[in-house]
Design an enzyme around this catalytic site. Structure first.
Site, PDB file in Angstrom:
ATOM      1  N   ASN A   1      -2.380   3.843  -7.072  1.00 47.16           N
ATOM      2  CA  ASN A   1      -2.132   2.578  -7.971  1.00 47.16           C
ATOM      3  C   ASN A   1      -0.748   4.223  -8.720  1.00 47.16           C
ATOM      4  O   ASN A   1      -0.837   4.770  -8.648  1.00 47.16           O
ATOM      5  CB  ASN A   1      -2.845   2.328  -9.571  1.00 47.16           C
ATOM      6  CG  ASN A   1      -3.593   4.302  -9.791  1.00 47.16           C
ATOM      7  OD1 ASN A   1      -3.701   4.718  -9.533  1.00 47.16           O
ATOM      8  ND2 ASN A   1      -3.975   4.002 -10.823  1.00 47.16           N
TER       9      ASN A   1
ATOM     10  N   GLU B   1       1.509   2.914 -11.620  1.00 51.70           N
ATOM     11  CA  GLU B   1       1.935   2.575 -13.108  1.00 51.70           C
ATOM     12  C   GLU B   1       2.733   2.162 -13.562  1.00 51.70           C
ATOM     13  O   GLU B   1       4.180   3.329 -12.952  1.00 51.70           O
ATOM     14  CB  GLU B   1       0.933   3.278 -14.203  1.00 51.70           C
ATOM     15  CG  GLU B   1      -0.275   3.093 -13.810  1.00 51.70           C
ATOM     16  CD  GLU B   1      -1.360   3.822 -14.946  1.00 51.70           C
ATOM     17  OE1 GLU B   1      -2.555   3.540 -15.539  1.00 51.70           O
ATOM     18  OE2 GLU B   1      -1.181   4.756 -15.821  1.00 51.70           O
TER      19      GLU B   1
ATOM     20  N   GLU C   1      -4.770  -0.884  -3.668  1.00 49.30           N
ATOM     21  CA  GLU C   1      -5.599  -2.101  -3.054  1.00 49.30           C
ATOM     22  C   GLU C   1      -4.337  -2.709  -2.138  1.00 49.30           C
ATOM     23  O   GLU C   1      -4.575  -2.955  -0.983  1.00 49.30           O
ATOM     24  CB  GLU C   1      -7.615  -2.879  -2.913  1.00 49.30           C
ATOM     25  CG  GLU C   1      -8.212  -1.527  -3.449  1.00 49.30           C
ATOM     26  CD  GLU C   1      -8.185  -1.207  -5.325  1.00 49.30           C
ATOM     27  OE1 GLU C   1      -9.498  -1.519  -5.596  1.00 49.30           O
ATOM     28  OE2 GLU C   1      -7.508  -1.029  -5.728  1.00 49.30           O
TER      29      GLU C   1
ATOM     30  N   CYS D   1     -10.968  -4.460  -8.736  1.00 48.78           N
ATOM     31  CA  CYS D   1     -10.839  -4.909  -9.883  1.00 48.78           C
ATOM     32  C   CYS D   1     -11.033  -6.645  -8.937  1.00 48.78           C
ATOM     33  O   CYS D   1     -10.734  -6.955  -8.242  1.00 48.78           O
ATOM     34  CB  CYS D   1      -9.488  -4.745 -10.819  1.00 48.78           C
ATOM     35  SG  CYS D   1      -7.810  -5.345  -9.698  1.00 48.78           S
TER      36      CYS D   1
ATOM     37  N   CYS E   1      -7.872  -7.598  -6.919  1.00 48.63           N
ATOM     38  CA  CYS E   1      -7.228  -6.558  -5.768  1.00 48.63           C
ATOM     39  C   CYS E   1      -8.542  -7.798  -5.239  1.00 48.63           C
ATOM     40  O   CYS E   1      -8.256  -7.752  -3.635  1.00 48.63           O
ATOM     41  CB  CYS E   1      -8.210  -5.328  -6.284  1.00 48.63           C
ATOM     42  SG  CYS E   1      -6.066  -4.487  -6.951  1.00 48.63           S
TER      43      CYS E   1
END
Length: 129
Positions: free
Chosen positions: A42, A44, A55, A86, A89
């Site tokens: 990830n 951010e 992902e 999530c 994803c």
């Protein structure tokens, strides 16, 4: 490569994560049908909507490299708390993956799902045609 080795690749991607806002570092390892593995972490952004999920990054790298067929994805977090992809994803994976895509998540032992179990009713190309 077995599920544990794929999960190890996801764990290694966690270390490259950039998560100064949530402090929730995630890594993913996506295996293509031919056995090639693409990792993602990830990334951010202060504008949260511009953040990239692990992902999605792995999937984007694989698609950019010409892959369109996938067999497994492993997902890990720094907390090793059993994180699953999530909803966003999951929907991104549905675009390129079959319902039987194997989804391996942290746990002792690792939890294993199919993409179809995680997102049984999806928006797909067939719905839009």
């Amino acid at each position: 490569m077995d599920d544990t080795e794929l999960l190890d690749r996801a764990r290694a991607a966690v270390d490259r994560s950039y998560a100064p806002y949530s402090e929730y570092r995630v890594g993913a390892a996506l295996e293509t049908a031919d056995g090639t593995v693409f990792t993602g972490c990830n990334v951010e952004n202060a504008n949260y909507s511009n953040s990239v999920h692990a992902e999605e990054l792995a999937l984007s790298k694989a698609v950019e490299a010409g892959h369109r067929s996938f067999s497994r994805i492993a997902v890990s977090s720094e907390k090793r708390d059993g994180v699953t992809p999530c909803g966003m994803c999951r929907q991104s994976l549905v675009e390129f993956c079959e319902a039987d895509l194997r989804v391996v998540c942290e746990g002792d032992p690792p939890a294993v799902y199919t993409l179809g179990e995680l997102i049984p009713e999806t928006i797909s190309m067939e719905h839009l045609q």
